[in-house]
Scaffold this active site. Structure first.
Site, PDB file in Angstrom:
ATOM      1  N   ASN A  16       0.813  -1.221   0.000  1.00  0.00           N
ATOM      2  CA  ASN A  16       0.000   0.000   0.000  1.00  0.00           C
ATOM      3  C   ASN A  16       0.843   1.265   0.000  1.00  0.00           C
ATOM      4  O   ASN A  16       0.600   2.199  -0.772  1.00  0.00           O
ATOM      5  CB  ASN A  16      -0.918   0.007   1.225  1.00  0.00           C
ATOM      6  CG  ASN A  16      -2.078  -0.948   1.086  1.00  0.00           C
ATOM      7  OD1 ASN A  16      -2.430  -1.354  -0.015  1.00  0.00           O
ATOM      8  ND2 ASN A  16      -2.679  -1.322   2.199  1.00  0.00           N
ATOM      9  N   CYS A 132       4.260   7.129  11.067  1.00  0.00           N
ATOM     10  CA  CYS A 132       3.126   7.991  10.728  1.00  0.00           C
ATOM     11  C   CYS A 132       2.755   8.878  11.910  1.00  0.00           C
ATOM     12  O   CYS A 132       2.510  10.085  11.751  1.00  0.00           O
ATOM     13  CB  CYS A 132       1.937   7.151  10.287  1.00  0.00           C
ATOM     14  SG  CYS A 132       1.301   5.989  11.526  1.00  0.00           S
ATOM     15  N   ALA A 170       3.230  -5.779  12.363  1.00  0.00           N
ATOM     16  CA  ALA A 170       4.452  -6.466  12.793  1.00  0.00           C
ATOM     17  C   ALA A 170       5.443  -5.526  13.458  1.00  0.00           C
ATOM     18  O   ALA A 170       6.355  -5.972  14.158  1.00  0.00           O
ATOM     19  CB  ALA A 170       5.110  -7.148  11.594  1.00  0.00           C
TER      20      ALA A 170
END
Length: 314
Positions: A16, A132, A170
């Site tokens: 993605n 992020c 993960a």
């Protein structure tokens, strides 16, 4: 700018993040062109899409990238794989003089938040884009620390569960460790803590971030408020969906009623609370996946600036 004046980039990781980043490079970049999309799954949508767009592709990982006919023209590589894989990728790329922009929590190179410290890291062979949550919140910590001593900063990043792929899941431990460290080293807080929440709500909610900073009781509240607003505008210049959800809030923690902060002890002062929302640009990912969009937008902003410096130095 002509194609010859652009630098070729490779994206390692056809998931993605890698696919969204490829679309951003092709649509929005000022100084970059796509040189390669690299994956390990020949059937991945990212590789298929890259192939349809005329981008050289390989499903043989870093070995396949080095074997591409145009590898010698690639000057910058984005790594959008995992913290565990990044060390090996970086070793190969450094041998070939390729600058690396790391979108994993591996943090081999210095932490970079474009609006805060990119200028001082332009010559680094490897830069790390933190996480992020770090890209969304560390600018705010830095905005507060420019005005007042930040004794402690805590950030909570809430993201849609659907936007968290296997790589994100993960790397949860690495997320908290990397973000906490960057809150201190880049945000300039004395102590930092990061929390990530995967929100399973349906329909999926946009990324929400909360930043708490503990400063001295006599800190200039209006100056902090203005500094935060200025920083939000600066981040929104490359992440258009980045915004304040409400005005900056201040709460006095009196000496007679201190709070206990882990690792510090009982403290008093002024608590600064900042509430953010990040809406994605929906280039490839849904608009609710602002957590992924802010990473790809920040990485593109960093790469464009690095490319401009390399082109100027020619």
């Amino acid at each position: 700018m002509t194609k010859s004046q652009r630098l070729q980039v490779a994206i390692i990781g056809s998931g993605n993040i890698g696919t969204d980043l490829m679309i951003k490079v092709m649509r929005n970049s000022k100084h970059l062109s796509m040189g390669a999309m690299v994956g390990i799954d020949a059937a991945s949508d990212g590789l298929a899409r890259a192939g349809r767009l005329g981008v050289p592709v390989t499903h043989e990982g870093i070995t396949g990238l080095v074997g591409l006919p145009n590898f010698g023209d690639i000057r910058i590589a984005f790594d959008a794989t995992s913290a565990g894989a990044h060390a090996g990728h970086n070793e190969v790329l450094q041998r070939h003089g390729v600058k690396v922009i790391d979108l994993t929590p591996a943090a081999i190179g210095p932490y970079v938040i474009p609006v805060v410290n990119l200028e001082e890291q332009l010559s680094s062979p490897n830069i790390n884009m933190v996480t992020c949550g770090g890209q969304a919140t560390i600018p705010i910590v830095r905005a507060v620390s420019q005005i007042a001593r930040v004794r402690y900063a805590e950030i909570v990043a809430s993201i849609a569960s659907k936007s968290a792929g296997p790589g994100t899941r993960a790397n949860i431990d690495e997320f908290t460790e990397t973000t906490s460290a960057a809150i201190v080293s880049v945000g300039r807080a004395e102590h930092g803590k990061a929390i990530i929440v995967l929100n399973p709500a349906e329909p999926s909610l946009m990324m929400r971030d909360t930043v708490f900073c503990l400063v001295d009781a006599d800190a200039d509240q209006e100056a902090i408020r203005l500094s935060v607003r200025d920083m939000v505008r600066s981040v929104a210049a490359y992440v258009p969906g980045y915004r304040l959800k409400q005005d900056v809030q201040f709460d006095v923690i009196p000496d007679k009623a201190p709070v206990n902060v882990p690792g510090i002890g009982r403290v008093s002062g002024l608590k600064v609370s900042v509430f953010l929302e990040v809406e994605g640009a929906a280039h490839y990912l849904p608009a609710y996946a602002g957590n992924l969009d802010i990473m790809t937008s920040a990485a593109l902003a960093a790469a464009d600036k690095i490319a401009a410096s390399l082109i100027t130095a020619r």
